[in-house]
Scaffold this active site. Structure first.
Site, PDB file in Angstrom:
ATOM      1  CG  ASN A 171      50.618  35.195  34.945  1.00  0.00           C
ATOM      2  OD1 ASN A 171      49.979  35.594  34.139  1.00  0.00           O
ATOM      3  ND2 ASN A 171      50.553  35.256  36.094  1.00  0.00           N
ATOM      4  NE  ARG A 207      48.219  66.602  -5.036  1.00  0.00           N
ATOM      5  CZ  ARG A 207      47.203  67.602  -4.840  1.00  0.00           C
ATOM      6  NH1 ARG A 207      47.232  68.415  -3.768  1.00  0.00           N
ATOM      7  NH2 ARG A 207      46.248  67.488  -5.574  1.00  0.00           N
ATOM      8  CG  HIS A 223      45.098  27.519  31.206  1.00  0.00           C
ATOM      9  ND1 HIS A 223      44.266  28.699  30.766  1.00  0.00           N
ATOM     10  CD2 HIS A 223      45.241  28.082  32.499  1.00  0.00           C
ATOM     11  CE1 HIS A 223      44.231  29.659  31.863  1.00  0.00           C
ATOM     12  NE2 HIS A 223      44.532  29.203  33.020  1.00  0.00           N
ATOM     13  CE1 TYR A 255      46.863  33.678  41.867  1.00  0.00           C
ATOM     14  CE2 TYR A 255      48.843  34.553  40.583  1.00  0.00           C
ATOM     15  CZ  TYR A 255      47.315  33.997  40.909  1.00  0.00           C
ATOM     16  OH  TYR A 255      46.850  33.862  39.830  1.00  0.00           O
TER      17      TYR A 255
END
Length: 517
Positions: free
Chosen positions: A202, A286, A90, A60
């Site tokens: 990735n 408080r 990208h 892949y």
């Protein structure tokens, strides 16, 4: 720039949040271990991939397309071009660019992941990324465009593109082609091997780098909010016994107990005046340990989440060169960082809300126990035209509200992308960016309330209601440091530049607060 005092060694021990922050601040450079086992693991991954390619193995992102294109086989003649195309398509990020500090942290986190030795990248790539950090060659990385799975693809494409000499980089405060900057530093672009574009892009480096920086800022804010509370308690003549050690021993949250102990160290524990009927202060005083303590107790698990991600191989596929396995999985998924940052921003925003309430008490003559309206130090004949911290309190309320608005978890807004291949995504980078914004706003609140609390102490001192002897050394020192930054406010003056300077000092963590922190 801080003086370089050490090196962070990759490939040996675990990298820490503090290591990443030191690299981002340029107080540490990076180096690789000389352990032969490390380099064997790196080299074996490259060699194994090369053998698989020669044998026409299907991998892949190496011999296939990406995402929903994983079924598209890439001819052997085009395989060398595939990683370059990945970086280019990208290149569509938008928004502001990550700062130089943030970019160094991102590069360090990507180097840490690749240096695990399970990404199939070469020595040349590792060494060039190391030189980017050491020689401050910082690619411009847009902040917007990542859904946090498959990792920070678009932001990290700008890192991968820079390694091949494409796109732009910081040159001081200017932007120049990264190829020009590399040439100036004697660096040569590399040609990405078949898996290397995917290996760089990735993963979770953008969100993890931001998370490291966010953690350290939140850690400091926990201490600063405690010191501010101490000053507000004294300025408002509060009941210091709300933080009693025996009282807190019966509710054993360790972070909450730590905050109470810090408050005790700041306060003198004098008895309340006999005529006082105020046994219980309002919650913003408080219950301060209970509010700040949530953040303090969240820090350990946040560190665990962030540092485990930092020391992981978080790309896909994972390459085990020594065992000769290619393992397809989802380690790019940033769910742990998303949860950590969504949680952290919630705890930090609650500090903004707490300090905003303390500010409101100090301003209002109905609740501030004798202090002048808006903490104005004006003489009696000039009180009509002076307004002290009135507008600063308005700003404080605005910053707190904006911080609270951003606490909606980003991780619940998962979208389906890549034709439903990436149908459940983490939104970790958006969560981390939101966390930085919440931190900025809360630091602004802290700056305003810190200066107001200092003014309240000075008012008590000038009116003879307090003496410096009654202040603990830690509080007196803090007041004196703030006196130099912001002189007593007896006549109205613009405070913007003072506030900005105070925020900057907070972000630089200028003041040492608690020894046992």
């Amino acid at each position: 720039m801080s003086k370089v005092v050490n090196e962070v060694v990759f490939g040996a021990d675990r990298i820490t949040i503090e290591d990443v922050v030191a690299i981002s601040q340029q107080s540490s450079k990076v180096a690789f271990t000389q352990d032969s086992k490390f380099w064997k693991r790196v080299d074996s991954g490259v060699e194994f991939l090369e053998r698989l390619l020669e044998e026409d193995g299907a991998i892949y992102g190496v011999t296939t397309g990406y995402g929903d294109s994983c079924t598209v086989e890439v001819p052997a003649s085009l395989v060398p071009e595939l990683p370059l195309h990945l970086t280019r398509f990208h290149g569509c990020g938008l928004g502001e660019y990550f700062s130089k500090f943030e970019t160094r942290a991102i590069l360090a986190c990507r180097l840490s992941s690749l240096a695990q030795g399970y990404s199939g990248v070469s020595r040349d790539l590792l060494n060039l990324l190391k030189e980017f950090i050491n020689q401050d060659v910082l690619p411009l990385i847009p902040q917007e465009g990542s859904v946090g799975a498959s990792g920070d693809l678009t932001p990290l494409s700008y890192v991968a593109a820079a390694l091949v000499g494409e796109r732009d980089a910081y040159d001081g405060e200017q932007f120049v082609p990264v190829s020009d900057l590399m040439a100036r530093h004697g660096l040569k672009p590399i040609t990405l091997r078949p898996k290397e574009g995917l290996a760089v892009m990735n993963g979770t480096a953008a969100m993890t780098g931001i998370a490291c920086l966010a953690y350290k800022r939140a850690e400091y804010l926990s201490q600063l909010a405690t010191r501010i509370t101490s000053m507000a308690v004294v300025g408002l003549q509060g009941n210091e016994f709300h933080f009693d050690e025996t009282l807190f021993s019966v509710k054993p949250h360790p972070g909450q107990q730590k905050i109470a102990s810090w408050l005790r160290s700041d306060l003198s524990h004098e008895e309340m005046p006999r005529n006082s009927k105020r046994l219980q202060d309002r919650y913003s005083l408080r219950c301060a340990p209970h509010v700040i303590g949530v953040l303090q107790d969240a820090l350990p698990f946040t560190r665990q989440f962030v540092e485990n991600e930092l020391n992981s191989a978080n790309d896909n596929p994972i390459i085990d060169g020594e065992g000769e396995h290619v393992m397809h999985g989802g380690h790019f998924y940033g769910g742990h960082i998303a949860f950590a940052m969504d949680s952290l921003k919630n705890a930090v925003a609650n500090l903004a809300d707490l300090m905003d309430r303390q500010m409101a008490l100090m301003m209002d003559t109905r609740f501030n126990h004798g202090l002048p309206a808006n903490l104005s130090g004006a003489q009696s004949d000039r009180t009509m035209i002076n307004h002290g911290f009135k507008a600063v309190q308005i700003g404080t309320s605005a910053w707190a509200a904006e911080a609270l608005k951003l606490t909606m978890p980003a991780s619940v807004f998962s979208r389906s992308t890549e034709c439903h291949n990436q149908d459940k995504v983490s939104m970790g980078t958006i969560a981390a960016r939101d966390c930085l914004r919440v931190l900025q706003l809360t630091e602004q609140v802290a700056a305003a309330v810190l200066l107001a609390a200092k003014q309240s102490l000075e008012l008590r001192l000038r009116r003879g209601e307090l003496t410096e002897v009654q202040l603990t050394p830690s509080m007196l020192k803090m007041k004196q440091q703030l006196d130099a930054l912001c002189p007593f406010l007896d006549e109205d003056r613009p405070l913007e530049h003072t506030l900005r300077a105070t925020v900057s000092l907070i972000q630089q963590q200028e003041w040492a607060l608690y020894d046992e922190a």
